[in-house]
Design an enzyme around this catalytic site. Structure first.
Site, PDB file in Angstrom:
ATOM      1  N   ARG A 181       0.836  -1.190   0.000  1.00  0.00           N
ATOM      2  CA  ARG A 181       0.000   0.000   0.000  1.00  0.00           C
ATOM      3  C   ARG A 181       0.877   1.249   0.000  1.00  0.00           C
ATOM      4  NH1 ARG A 181      -2.104  -3.533   3.973  1.00  0.00           N
ATOM      5  NH2 ARG A 181      -4.222  -4.284   3.525  1.00  0.00           N
ATOM      6  N   LYS A 203      -1.933  -2.288   7.959  1.00  0.00           N
ATOM      7  CA  LYS A 203      -3.060  -1.774   8.722  1.00  0.00           C
ATOM      8  C   LYS A 203      -3.054  -2.351  10.126  1.00  0.00           C
ATOM      9  CE  LYS A 203      -6.280  -0.856   4.921  1.00  0.00           C
ATOM     10  NZ  LYS A 203      -7.616  -1.157   4.361  1.00  0.00           N
ATOM     11  N   HIS A 275      -2.514   2.714  -5.760  1.00  0.00           N
ATOM     12  CA  HIS A 275      -3.294   1.549  -5.337  1.00  0.00           C
ATOM     13  C   HIS A 275      -3.573   0.619  -6.503  1.00  0.00           C
ATOM     14  CE1 HIS A 275      -5.320  -0.341  -2.007  1.00  0.00           C
ATOM     15  NE2 HIS A 275      -6.371  -0.599  -2.776  1.00  0.00           N
ATOM     16  N   ARG A 278      -0.750  -1.676  -6.840  1.00  0.00           N
ATOM     17  CA  ARG A 278      -0.874  -2.783  -5.877  1.00  0.00           C
ATOM     18  C   ARG A 278      -1.773  -3.878  -6.462  1.00  0.00           C
ATOM     19  NH1 ARG A 278      -1.379  -4.467  -0.378  1.00  0.00           N
ATOM     20  NH2 ARG A 278      -3.504  -4.929   0.282  1.00  0.00           N
ATOM     21  N   HIS A 301      -3.697  -9.027   3.634  1.00  0.00           N
ATOM     22  CA  HIS A 301      -5.140  -9.099   3.842  1.00  0.00           C
ATOM     23  C   HIS A 301      -5.430  -9.928   5.088  1.00  0.00           C
ATOM     24  CE1 HIS A 301      -6.195  -8.326  -0.672  1.00  0.00           C
ATOM     25  NE2 HIS A 301      -5.978  -7.205   0.001  1.00  0.00           N
ATOM     26  N   TYR A 310      -9.314 -11.322  -6.952  1.00  0.00           N
ATOM     27  CA  TYR A 310      -8.423 -11.543  -8.090  1.00  0.00           C
ATOM     28  C   TYR A 310      -8.796 -12.799  -8.877  1.00  0.00           C
ATOM     29  CZ  TYR A 310      -6.019  -7.818  -5.785  1.00  0.00           C
ATOM     30  OH  TYR A 310      -5.761  -6.609  -5.200  1.00  0.00           O
TER      31      TYR A 310
END
Length: 352
Positions: A181, A203, A275, A278, A301, A310
């Site tokens: 990110r 995150k 992004h 990414r 994730h 994806y």
């Protein structure tokens, strides 16, 4: 007040003093008890601040033509907050929609309000009822992420034009190969590298290790000497720094760098961004046969369900391949008429 988080100190943010005391207490609770990241807390701050600016107008405590930044929220009391109803929440979400907030933005705002009022009800017992209960916006329509093809990615790498080529090339390579990110890239420090791995802080301050492939290592080997040669280097731990100031690059500056690189490669005005790079990394990995669980770990994730978008990209490509057939647009061909069939029989012709 500014909502800027200093990239040199990503675990800090300025005290939020322009909001009601209860909101300030809630953000402190998110920080100290729930251990939310500064960026998450900042997002809640923005959404809650926007809501209470709206409520000030509903309460006729601010004129409709008052600039939002001039509306004083610091005098909002517990009693006023206790009068907020479900109708107020719904009306605010409608107001947000009328101001061009999409489904995802409205869902985020509702989440911030639900968390805040839940805190008042269940953590500090200031309210007996939560006005956000049973308000559901439904699931926002999920769109397939936009990404560069392999050929476009190579085109981008081959056409970078910059006065600090080594740095900007390294940034693009990291995005395209590591799938990090933007917020993760700008906080990388030199001490985060060990052998052929890099420690990425994602995150919620969750750390993960990502291996550097040959392309990343080569880009890094060219950039580090150029970085060391800067005579004004100030942020000595930061990996990506400004040539002009010697300080860590901001998120906005990296966005500008990526935009300039896309433009020089003739890929501007196509909706690409950091992004999207990414997404490109993840998509190319999946198309190359990388296991979905491995991609989940690389991207950071929390749930594999997030990564499964994806697989939909690949299914979309299969659909496009079928639709690309020169016969795809052929309409229904009706059977030959009975008269023509009888004519064939009269002349001795036979159907095969």
């Amino acid at each position: 007040m500014s909502t800027y988080i200093d990239v040199a100190h990503p675990n800090r943010h300025a005290p939020y003093t322009d909001i009601p005391d209860l909101v300030m207490d809630y953000l402190h609770y998110l920080d100290v008890v729930k251990l939310r990241s500064p960026r998450t807390i900042n997002g809640y701050y923005l959404d809650l601040r926007g809501f209470f600016r709206y409520m000030m107008m509903v309460w006729n405590l601010a004129q409709p033509d008052t600039p939002p930044e001039e509306i004083d929220l610091t005098h909002i009391t517990k009693r006023q907050i206790s009068t907020i109803t479900k109708r107020d929440i719904i009306n605010y979400l409608d107001y947000a929609r009328s101001n061009d907030n999409g489904a995802k933005a409205r869902a985020r705002k509702l989440s911030a309000l639900r968390g805040f009022f839940g805190y008042l009800c269940h953590q500090i017992n200031e309210l007996s009822e939560n006005p956000t209960d049973n308000i559901n916006l439904g699931s926002p329509k999920k769109s397939l992420p936009k990404y560069l093809s392999a050929s476009e990615s190579i085109q981008l790498l081959k056409n970078i034009q910059s006065d600090f080529y080594e740095r900007d090339y390294c940034i693009i390579v990291f995005f395209l190969n590591c799938g990090m990110r933007l917020a993760e890239l700008i906080t990388i420090n030199l001490g985060d590298f060990k052998d052929d791995t890099i420690k990425i802080t994602g995150k919620g301050n969750k750390e993960r290790l990502v291996y550097l492939n040959t392309a990343c290592q080569a880009a890094l080997e060219h950039y580090l000497p150029a970085r060391a040669a800067l005579n004004n280097l100030r942020d000595k731990e930061a990996l990506f720094v400004s040539k002009k100031t010697g300080r860590r690059l901001t998120a906005r500056r990296v966005e500008q760098i990526v935009a300039n690189c896309l433009k020089s490669a003739g890929l501007d005005n196509m909706g690409y961004s950091p992004h999207k790079l990414r997404h490109t990394a993840a998509t190319l990995m999946y198309q190359g046969g990388v296991d979905m669980l491995a991609i989940k770990e690389i991207l950071g994730h929390e749930n594999v369900s997030t990564t499964q978008i994806y697989t939909h990209i690949n299914q979309q490509q299969l659909k496009q391949a079928v639709e690309a057939s020169p016969l795809a647009d052929t309409g229904y061909i009706a059977p030959q008429s009975k008269a023509m069939t009888d004519s064939k029989q009269d002349t001795g012709e036979e159907d095969s």
